[in-house]
Scaffold this motif. Structure first.
Motif, PDB file in Angstrom:
ATOM      1  N   LEU A 135      -9.146 -27.466 -49.749  1.00 45.75           N
ATOM      2  CA  LEU A 135      -9.129 -26.039 -50.084  1.00 45.75           C
ATOM      3  C   LEU A 135      -9.296 -25.254 -48.793  1.00 45.75           C
ATOM      4  O   LEU A 135     -10.301 -25.408 -48.092  1.00 45.75           O
ATOM      5  CB  LEU A 135     -10.241 -25.726 -51.081  1.00 45.75           C
ATOM      6  N   THR A 136      -8.314 -24.408 -48.474  1.00 44.53           N
ATOM      7  CA  THR A 136      -8.303 -23.767 -47.159  1.00 44.53           C
ATOM      8  C   THR A 136      -8.589 -22.271 -47.169  1.00 44.53           C
ATOM      9  O   THR A 136      -9.069 -21.731 -46.169  1.00 44.53           O
ATOM     10  CB  THR A 136      -6.955 -24.010 -46.454  1.00 44.53           C
ATOM     11  N   HIS A 137      -8.293 -21.577 -48.269  1.00 41.87           N
ATOM     12  CA  HIS A 137      -8.475 -20.119 -48.252  1.00 41.87           C
ATOM     13  C   HIS A 137      -8.477 -19.575 -49.679  1.00 41.87           C
ATOM     14  O   HIS A 137      -7.585 -19.881 -50.458  1.00 41.87           O
ATOM     15  CB  HIS A 137      -7.359 -19.452 -47.454  1.00 41.87           C
ATOM     16  N   THR A 138      -9.481 -18.759 -49.992  1.00 46.80           N
ATOM     17  CA  THR A 138      -9.559 -18.067 -51.279  1.00 46.80           C
ATOM     18  C   THR A 138      -9.453 -16.576 -51.015  1.00 46.80           C
ATOM     19  O   THR A 138     -10.123 -16.050 -50.123  1.00 46.80           O
ATOM     20  CB  THR A 138     -10.911 -18.351 -51.984  1.00 46.80           C
ATOM     21  N   ASP A 183      -8.872 -28.178 -62.932  1.00 45.49           N
ATOM     22  CA  ASP A 183      -7.541 -28.780 -62.843  1.00 45.49           C
ATOM     23  C   ASP A 183      -7.559 -30.020 -61.947  1.00 45.49           C
ATOM     24  O   ASP A 183      -6.962 -31.043 -62.272  1.00 45.49           O
ATOM     25  CB  ASP A 183      -6.541 -27.746 -62.318  1.00 45.49           C
ATOM     26  N   ILE A 184      -8.243 -29.926 -60.834  1.00 50.65           N
ATOM     27  CA  ILE A 184      -8.347 -31.048 -59.900  1.00 50.65           C
ATOM     28  C   ILE A 184      -9.041 -32.227 -60.589  1.00 50.65           C
ATOM     29  O   ILE A 184      -8.584 -33.372 -60.497  1.00 50.65           O
ATOM     30  CB  ILE A 184      -9.087 -30.609 -58.619  1.00 50.65           C
ATOM     31  N   ARG A 185     -10.130 -31.959 -61.288  1.00 52.15           N
ATOM     32  CA  ARG A 185     -10.832 -33.023 -62.014  1.00 52.15           C
ATOM     33  C   ARG A 185      -9.923 -33.629 -63.086  1.00 52.15           C
ATOM     34  O   ARG A 185      -9.857 -34.847 -63.241  1.00 52.15           O
ATOM     35  CB  ARG A 185     -12.108 -32.489 -62.651  1.00 52.15           C
ATOM     36  N   ASP A 186      -9.219 -32.784 -63.818  1.00 53.66           N
ATOM     37  CA  ASP A 186      -8.316 -33.259 -64.881  1.00 53.66           C
ATOM     38  C   ASP A 186      -7.215 -34.173 -64.346  1.00 53.66           C
ATOM     39  O   ASP A 186      -6.714 -35.026 -65.076  1.00 53.66           O
ATOM     40  CB  ASP A 186      -7.681 -32.082 -65.623  1.00 53.66           C
ATOM     41  N   HIS A 187      -6.838 -33.973 -63.076  1.00 54.66           N
ATOM     42  CA  HIS A 187      -5.797 -34.793 -62.459  1.00 54.66           C
ATOM     43  C   HIS A 187      -6.365 -35.980 -61.673  1.00 54.66           C
ATOM     44  O   HIS A 187      -5.617 -36.669 -60.972  1.00 54.66           O
ATOM     45  CB  HIS A 187      -4.917 -33.929 -61.546  1.00 54.66           C
ATOM     46  N   GLY A 188      -7.674 -36.197 -61.756  1.00 55.23           N
ATOM     47  CA  GLY A 188      -8.292 -37.331 -61.078  1.00 55.23           C
ATOM     48  C   GLY A 188      -8.259 -37.222 -59.571  1.00 55.23           C
ATOM     49  O   GLY A 188      -8.237 -38.229 -58.862  1.00 55.23           O
ATOM     50  N   GLN A 189      -8.271 -36.001 -59.064  1.00 53.12           N
ATOM     51  CA  GLN A 189      -8.199 -35.764 -57.629  1.00 53.12           C
ATOM     52  C   GLN A 189      -9.572 -35.388 -57.073  1.00 53.12           C
ATOM     53  O   GLN A 189     -10.519 -35.172 -57.829  1.00 53.12           O
ATOM     54  CB  GLN A 189      -7.177 -34.667 -57.353  1.00 53.12           C
ATOM     55  N   SER A 190      -9.649 -35.305 -55.750  1.00 53.01           N
ATOM     56  CA  SER A 190     -10.880 -34.941 -55.047  1.00 53.01           C
ATOM     57  C   SER A 190     -10.611 -33.729 -54.162  1.00 53.01           C
ATOM     58  O   SER A 190      -9.462 -33.358 -53.939  1.00 53.01           O
ATOM     59  CB  SER A 190     -11.352 -36.106 -54.170  1.00 53.01           C
ATOM     60  N   VAL A 191     -11.699 -33.135 -53.635  1.00 56.22           N
ATOM     61  CA  VAL A 191     -11.550 -31.963 -52.783  1.00 56.22           C
ATOM     62  C   VAL A 191     -12.349 -32.076 -51.492  1.00 56.22           C
ATOM     63  O   VAL A 191     -13.380 -32.740 -51.436  1.00 56.22           O
ATOM     64  CB  VAL A 191     -11.975 -30.640 -53.481  1.00 56.22           C
ATOM     65  N   VAL A 192     -11.827 -31.405 -50.496  1.00 59.20           N
ATOM     66  CA  VAL A 192     -12.539 -31.095 -49.257  1.00 59.20           C
ATOM     67  C   VAL A 192     -12.509 -29.579 -49.183  1.00 59.20           C
ATOM     68  O   VAL A 192     -11.445 -28.969 -49.277  1.00 59.20           O
ATOM     69  CB  VAL A 192     -11.840 -31.710 -48.022  1.00 59.20           C
ATOM     70  N   ALA A 193     -13.666 -28.963 -49.046  1.00 60.87           N
ATOM     71  CA  ALA A 193     -13.733 -27.499 -49.036  1.00 60.87           C
ATOM     72  C   ALA A 193     -13.871 -26.996 -47.601  1.00 60.87           C
ATOM     73  O   ALA A 193     -14.968 -26.940 -47.059  1.00 60.87           O
ATOM     74  CB  ALA A 193     -14.884 -27.010 -49.887  1.00 60.87           C
ATOM     75  N   GLN A 194     -12.748 -26.629 -46.995  1.00 61.81           N
ATOM     76  CA  GLN A 194     -12.777 -25.983 -45.680  1.00 61.81           C
ATOM     77  C   GLN A 194     -12.990 -24.487 -45.832  1.00 61.81           C
ATOM     78  O   GLN A 194     -13.552 -23.844 -44.955  1.00 61.81           O
ATOM     79  CB  GLN A 194     -11.482 -26.246 -44.928  1.00 61.81           C
ATOM     80  N   CYS A 195     -12.532 -23.932 -46.919  1.00 61.14           N
ATOM     81  CA  CYS A 195     -12.681 -22.508 -47.199  1.00 61.14           C
ATOM     82  C   CYS A 195     -14.160 -22.185 -47.396  1.00 61.14           C
ATOM     83  O   CYS A 195     -14.831 -22.819 -48.213  1.00 61.14           O
ATOM     84  CB  CYS A 195     -11.887 -22.162 -48.461  1.00 61.14           C
ATOM     85  N   PRO A 196     -14.703 -21.217 -46.668  1.00 58.35           N
ATOM     86  CA  PRO A 196     -16.122 -20.875 -46.812  1.00 58.35           C
ATOM     87  C   PRO A 196     -16.503 -20.481 -48.236  1.00 58.35           C
ATOM     88  O   PRO A 196     -17.578 -20.850 -48.713  1.00 58.35           O
ATOM     89  CB  PRO A 196     -16.319 -19.708 -45.844  1.00 58.35           C
ATOM     90  N   TYR A 197     -15.639 -19.740 -48.925  1.00 58.26           N
ATOM     91  CA  TYR A 197     -15.966 -19.334 -50.295  1.00 58.26           C
ATOM     92  C   TYR A 197     -16.032 -20.550 -51.211  1.00 58.26           C
ATOM     93  O   TYR A 197     -16.983 -20.704 -51.975  1.00 58.26           O
ATOM     94  CB  TYR A 197     -14.960 -18.317 -50.846  1.00 58.26           C
ATOM     95  N   ALA A 198     -15.041 -21.418 -51.145  1.00 60.03           N
ATOM     96  CA  ALA A 198     -15.026 -22.617 -51.995  1.00 60.03           C
ATOM     97  C   ALA A 198     -16.206 -23.524 -51.659  1.00 60.03           C
ATOM     98  O   ALA A 198     -16.846 -24.087 -52.564  1.00 60.03           O
ATOM     99  CB  ALA A 198     -13.707 -23.366 -51.840  1.00 60.03           C
ATOM    100  N   ARG A 199     -16.526 -23.658 -50.378  1.00 55.58           N
ATOM    101  CA  ARG A 199     -17.664 -24.490 -49.961  1.00 55.58           C
ATOM    102  C   ARG A 199     -18.969 -23.933 -50.536  1.00 55.58           C
ATOM    103  O   ARG A 199     -19.797 -24.658 -51.066  1.00 55.58           O
ATOM    104  CB  ARG A 199     -17.715 -24.569 -48.430  1.00 55.58           C
ATOM    105  N   SER A 200     -19.136 -22.623 -50.464  1.00 53.87           N
ATOM    106  CA  SER A 200     -20.322 -21.977 -51.023  1.00 53.87           C
ATOM    107  C   SER A 200     -20.382 -22.160 -52.537  1.00 53.87           C
ATOM    108  O   SER A 200     -21.448 -22.438 -53.098  1.00 53.87           O
ATOM    109  CB  SER A 200     -20.317 -20.491 -50.663  1.00 53.87           C
ATOM    110  N   TYR A 201     -19.243 -22.019 -53.193  1.00 53.18           N
ATOM    111  CA  TYR A 201     -19.188 -22.192 -54.652  1.00 53.18           C
ATOM    112  C   TYR A 201     -19.622 -23.607 -55.025  1.00 53.18           C
ATOM    113  O   TYR A 201     -20.428 -23.790 -55.941  1.00 53.18           O
ATOM    114  CB  TYR A 201     -17.772 -21.915 -55.164  1.00 53.18           C
ATOM    115  N   LEU A 202     -19.106 -24.594 -54.321  1.00 52.62           N
ATOM    116  CA  LEU A 202     -19.476 -25.987 -54.608  1.00 52.62           C
ATOM    117  C   LEU A 202     -20.960 -26.226 -54.363  1.00 52.62           C
ATOM    118  O   LEU A 202     -21.610 -26.955 -55.119  1.00 52.62           O
ATOM    119  CB  LEU A 202     -18.636 -26.941 -53.754  1.00 52.62           C
ATOM    120  N   HIS A 203     -21.503 -25.614 -53.337  1.00 53.29           N
ATOM    121  CA  HIS A 203     -22.930 -25.761 -53.035  1.00 53.29           C
ATOM    122  C   HIS A 203     -23.798 -25.164 -54.149  1.00 53.29           C
ATOM    123  O   HIS A 203     -24.818 -25.729 -54.519  1.00 53.29           O
ATOM    124  CB  HIS A 203     -23.240 -25.105 -51.690  1.00 53.29           C
ATOM    125  N   LYS A 204     -23.369 -24.031 -54.701  1.00 57.09           N
ATOM    126  CA  LYS A 204     -24.123 -23.347 -55.749  1.00 57.09           C
ATOM    127  C   LYS A 204     -23.936 -23.963 -57.130  1.00 57.09           C
ATOM    128  O   LYS A 204     -24.705 -23.669 -58.046  1.00 57.09           O
ATOM    129  CB  LYS A 204     -23.720 -21.869 -55.812  1.00 57.09           C
TER     130      LYS A 204
END
Length: 91
Positions: free
Chosen positions: A36-39, A61-82
């Motif tokens: 994830l690069t930019h929100t 959607d990512i979970r439903d497709h059996g995929q994984s994420v790397v959060a480079q986007c600061p917003y997405a990274r913060s969301y995952l942390h929270k």
């Protein structure tokens, strides 16, 4: 705002209102890992929780497709942390 739609394309998740893109979460893909690069949400729709809704829908959607994420986007990274319920998706 209940009248929005989130659509996945080859390079981003798009947030649509009345068919008009008002936000996006961009990503790159390497196999089953999406980086994830930019929100972004249009300024006229900011402060309505739409960025969070966009990220949550993308993660679902990512979970439903059996995929994984790397959060480079600061917003997405913060969301995952929270929201630790998504921790199983992170690489």
């Amino acid at each position: 705002m209940s009248d929005v739609e989130i659509v996945r394309t080859a390079t981003q998740f798009e947030l649509l209102k009345d068919g008009r893109r008002i936000g996006q979460l961009r990503y790159t893909r390497d196999g089953d890992v999406l980086t994830l690069t930019h929100t972004e949400v249009s300024a006229e729709f900011s402060g309505q929780g739409l960025a969070g809704r966009l990220v949550e829908s993308a993660l679902t959607d990512i979970r439903d497709h059996g995929q994984s994420v790397v959060a480079q986007c600061p917003y997405a990274r913060s969301y995952l942390h929270k929201h630790p319920q998504w921790a199983d998706l992170t690489v």
